[in-house]
Write an enzyme that holds these catalytic residues in place. Structure first.
Site, PDB file in Angstrom:
ATOM      1  N   GLY A 255     105.834  52.663  72.373  1.00  0.00           N
ATOM      2  CA  GLY A 255     106.428  53.904  72.082  1.00  0.00           C
ATOM      3  C   GLY A 255     106.623  54.260  70.655  1.00  0.00           C
ATOM      4  O   GLY A 255     106.401  53.094  69.770  1.00  0.00           O
TER       5      GLY A 255
ATOM      6  N   PHE B  93     112.783  54.857  64.449  1.00  0.00           N
ATOM      7  CA  PHE B  93     112.525  53.712  63.346  1.00  0.00           C
ATOM      8  C   PHE B  93     111.001  53.250  63.112  1.00  0.00           C
ATOM      9  O   PHE B  93     110.870  52.734  62.117  1.00  0.00           O
ATOM     10  CB  PHE B  93     113.290  52.552  63.830  1.00  0.00           C
ATOM     11  CG  PHE B  93     114.866  52.825  63.626  1.00  0.00           C
ATOM     12  CD1 PHE B  93     115.501  53.000  62.318  1.00  0.00           C
ATOM     13  CD2 PHE B  93     115.693  53.108  64.748  1.00  0.00           C
ATOM     14  CE1 PHE B  93     116.772  53.313  62.488  1.00  0.00           C
ATOM     15  CE2 PHE B  93     116.969  53.217  64.958  1.00  0.00           C
ATOM     16  CZ  PHE B  93     117.697  53.265  63.552  1.00  0.00           C
ATOM     17  N   GLY B  94     110.323  53.662  64.141  1.00  0.00           N
ATOM     18  CA  GLY B  94     108.939  53.204  64.022  1.00  0.00           C
ATOM     19  C   GLY B  94     108.171  52.976  65.191  1.00  0.00           C
ATOM     20  O   GLY B  94     108.666  53.163  66.510  1.00  0.00           O
TER      21      GLY B  94
ATOM     22  N   VAL C  90     106.416  50.817  68.262  1.00  0.00           N
ATOM     23  CA  VAL C  90     106.807  49.787  68.977  1.00  0.00           C
ATOM     24  C   VAL C  90     105.627  49.184  69.809  1.00  0.00           C
ATOM     25  O   VAL C  90     104.956  49.782  70.417  1.00  0.00           O
ATOM     26  CB  VAL C  90     107.860  49.520  69.973  1.00  0.00           C
ATOM     27  CG1 VAL C  90     108.302  48.249  70.667  1.00  0.00           C
ATOM     28  CG2 VAL C  90     109.191  50.301  69.348  1.00  0.00           C
TER      29      VAL C  90
ATOM     30  N   ASP D 247     123.476  54.122  67.043  1.00  0.00           N
ATOM     31  CA  ASP D 247     122.689  54.946  67.689  1.00  0.00           C
ATOM     32  C   ASP D 247     122.614  54.924  69.241  1.00  0.00           C
ATOM     33  O   ASP D 247     121.490  54.325  69.836  1.00  0.00           O
ATOM     34  CB  ASP D 247     121.092  54.802  67.151  1.00  0.00           C
ATOM     35  CG  ASP D 247     120.466  55.970  67.184  1.00  0.00           C
ATOM     36  OD1 ASP D 247     120.966  57.119  67.592  1.00  0.00           O
ATOM     37  OD2 ASP D 247     119.302  56.004  66.792  1.00  0.00           O
TER      38      ASP D 247
END
Ligand SMILES: *[C@@H]1O[C@H](CO)[C@@H](O)[C@H](O)[C@H]1NC(C)=O
Length: 672
Positions: free
Chosen positions: A359, A363-364, A366, A477
């Site tokens: 996914g 943040f980036g 995975v 978050d």
């Protein structure tokens, strides 16, 4: 007297011996017989074209490599008389050598020829015509030419079967008879092939017997005597060709690619077998440039190869180093056990292949991976991160967070750093994130029991972060997409602490406030500071999300339903809070629990930070250890619903009246 006579006798004998011994070498030849063991004193040769004699050793060279398409001829000066009724028989043998200009590639060949004329101007072409014919006169009987060709190029137009052949030609290049070059070995009793282009001297015998009308051509290497069997033996009547005076000699030609054609010695006899050549006294061939590479060349080739291999190895090594390059600084030493090598992560994720992509989050990306050493499944989060600033502190935090252990947190296993990139390694969560269950149809609907367990789990995970560890860790978050489900569908909070990475002002893309729109506590936009209270706010929104099965903000809803908190608040006020429960549950829920979750959600997402419960209280409410008072339906802005509250833990609710819908709305709409 006797002595005088005897000595006279001796003198005569001596002179006779001298004379007879000198005959083969003196070249004093009769018109019908001659022998040249080398051509040092061959004034009787008529040279034509490129032909030349080397006057240092007597080697006759018919063609050279100074220019292509050469013709070179050498004919005996005096014609041979073939007048009938005398015999037409003749015998000749000569030693020749053909040295190709390119290795194993030369042209065109040599012909021994008997011709009525030595003037070939305008009629003898190079290439396949071997200097004897041209395209218009080829094959005409008027030529009266007999040629024995040593041909090194196949000319299909002349019916040549192979390069490297010997042929008998009458009046033209189309051979009456031809055969691949070979000789009969008397010793072995079989034919052995020869390579005309080998550059080695070879011996050819040509014998014509008029009585039998038989022409024999015999080939052999120079080291052996004349073979018993000829290469070609042809019955042929030469009476139409051999008339009157005929010249005998050689004609040779080259093509675009040529050869050096040499005659080393030649013997001819018109009235009997030709004398044998003295092979050992023939002139030597020019020393050939050795085709075998010299030792120097071999050594330098090996040296060059070694250098090239070393270079290639070095380049491969550097590329490999570059591929797996990491940033590793001294201060990271102490984190040794938490540090993963990039190479291992690269291998585990099959080189971060797209097929391994789990996914893509804020943040980036995975990726799923399997550690080769332990066969453990991992999730690798790849965060692009350009600055070194604050990295030390951040990594320190990450590593210390690796020491966080809670069954409702996604375990951080370690990290790796490269230039512009940070990789975080987590336990792999086989069921992915919660939002995929809530909002997409690809996963089965979660039952209320499952949802309630997830909610309780996440609450206890967040409580651990806030209060139960050695220092306060803010998640910053909290949202459904950051809640991951393990194999038993237990909720685990992921991505905790990550938002801090951007606090150091290191990500140029995020000028935005950290967190996610819809989950942001209103005070964050004012102060920019995250607190445990802002985490609680987001957790409140999360509670509503799970209970209602929808996102905090959904633009396509009816206007009053766009913002989830407002809608639930409104329904709560109307006393119809259960109307907001997820329709996918189809009413299958524990009413008390549903009400608890919805009201707790509202309580947590109050605008005043101080009005929100702590995570410890939240957990107590969820576990039923504390009682959440009824939120009064009639209060316009909840203000009065806690007025009768006696519980200490609930005293903060009196501040709930400060909740401002308009503020909440404006904040929730930030960034939309
Ligand atoms: C070929 O040779 C003949 C003489 O045999 C000559 O008359 C003729 O012109 C030559 N043809 C060519 C094309 O050179």
């Amino acid at each position: 007297m006797a002595i005088v006579l005897r000595s006279l006798h001796f003198l005569i004998l001596l002179s006779v011996l001298c004379i007879s011994a000198s005959i083969p070498f003196a070249l004093a030849q009769d018109e019908n017989e001659f022998i040249y063991n080398g051509f040092l004193e061959a004034e009787d040769l008529r040279l034509d074209g490129a032909a030349a004699i080397d006057h240092t050793n007597g080697l006759l060279q018919l063609t050279n490599n100074l220019s292509p398409q050469q013709v070179g001829r050498a004919f005996n000066h005096f014609p041979i008389k073939f007048d009938t009724p005398s015999s037409l028989s003749f015998s000749t043998n000569f030693v020749f050598a053909i040295v190709p200009h390119l290795q194993n590639l030369g042209g065109h060949g040599i012909a021994f020829a008997i011709s009525p004329s030595t003037n070939f101007t305008g009629r003898g072409l190079p290439n396949g015509y071997l200097g004897l014919f041209n395209d218009s006169n080829d094959g005409l009987s008027i030529n009266r030419i007999l040629a024995i060709e040593l041909d090194t190029v196949p000319d299909p137009e002349f019916g040549d079967i192979t390069s490297n052949h010997v042929g008998i030609d009458v009046n033209g290049m189309k051979s009456n008879e031809l055969a691949p070059a070979m000789y009969f070995s008397n010793k072995e009793g079989k034919n052995i092939s020869l390579d005309l282009l080998s550059g080695n001297p070879m011996h050819l015998w040509i014998d014509y017997d008029e009585a039998e009308k038989l022409l024999n051509v015999t080939l052999a290497p120079t080291r052996i005597p004349k073979p018993n069997r000829p290469l070609l033996s042809t019955s042929i009547d030469l009476s139409q060709i051999l008339k009157e005076s005929m010249y005998v000699g050689f004609s040779s030609a080259t093509g675009t690619i040529g050869s050096d054609h040499y005659i080393l010695g030649w013997s001819f006899n018109k009235s009997g077998p030709s004398q044998s050549l003295d092979v050992s006294s023939l002139p030597p061939l020019p020393e050939r440039r050795k085709e075998k590479p010299s030792l120097v060349i071999i050594t330098s080739l090996i040296a060059v190869a070694i250098v090239l291999i070393t270079l290639a190895g070095a380049v491969a090594y550097i590329l490999r180093r570059k591929k797996y390059e990491e940033l590793l600084e001294d201060w990271e030493e102490e984190y040794g056990p938490h540090r993963f090598s990039y190479k291992n992560l690269h291998k585990a994720t099959k080189g971060f292949k797209d097929t391994e992509l789990l996914g893509e989050g804020g943040f980036g990306k995975v990726y799923i991976g399997i550690l080769a050493s332990s066969n453990v499944q991992i999730a690798v989060k790849r965060i692009s991160h350009d600055s070194k600033q604050g990295m030390k502190e951040f990594v320190a935090e990450i590593v210390s967070m690796g020491r966080l252990r809670h069954r409702n947190l996604v375990q951080l296993l370690g990290y790796c750093r490269r230039r512009g990139e940070l990789l975080l390694v987590y336990d792999y969560m086989p069921n992915g994130s919660l939002d995929r269950f809530l909002y997409s149809n690809e996963n089965p609907n979660l039952s209320w029991v499952q949802r309630f367990r997830i909610i309780k789990g996440v609450a206890s995970g967040l409580l651990y972060l806030h209060e139960e560890w050695e220092q306060v860790v803010l998640h910053r978050d909290v949202k459904a997409s950051n809640v991951l489900l393990d194999a038993g569908l237990n909720g685990r909070l992921g991505d905790f602490g990550l938002a801090k990475l951007y606090d150091h002002g290191t990500n140029p893309q995020t000028t935005r406030v950290v967190g996610t729109v819809g989950y942001l506590a209103p005070e964050i936009t004012r102060t920019g500071r995250a607190t445990t209270c802002s985490d609680v706010f987001a957790f409140g929104v999360f509670l509503l999300e799970v209970a209602c099965g929808r996102k905090p903000i959904e633009g396509l809803r009816l206007p009053e339903r766009v913002i989830l908190v407002d809608w639930v608040t409104e329904c709560c006020r109307r006393g119809a809070i259960l109307d907001t429960s997820d329709p996918r549950l189809e009413g299958n829920y524990v009413v008390d629990e549903m009400e608890l979750v919805l009201k707790l959600g509202l309580l947590c997402s109050l605008a005043m930070p101080a009005a929100r419960p702590s995570m410890r209280q939240v957990v107590q409410f969820l576990d039923g250890d504390a009682d959440l008072q009824e939120l009064p339906h009639d209060s316009p802005i909840f203000g009065t619903f806690t007025t009768n509250e006696s519980s200490d833990s609930m005293s903060f609710l009196s501040h709930a009246s400060t909740r401002s819908m308009s503020t909440t709305n404006s904040i929730l709409r930030v960034g939309r």
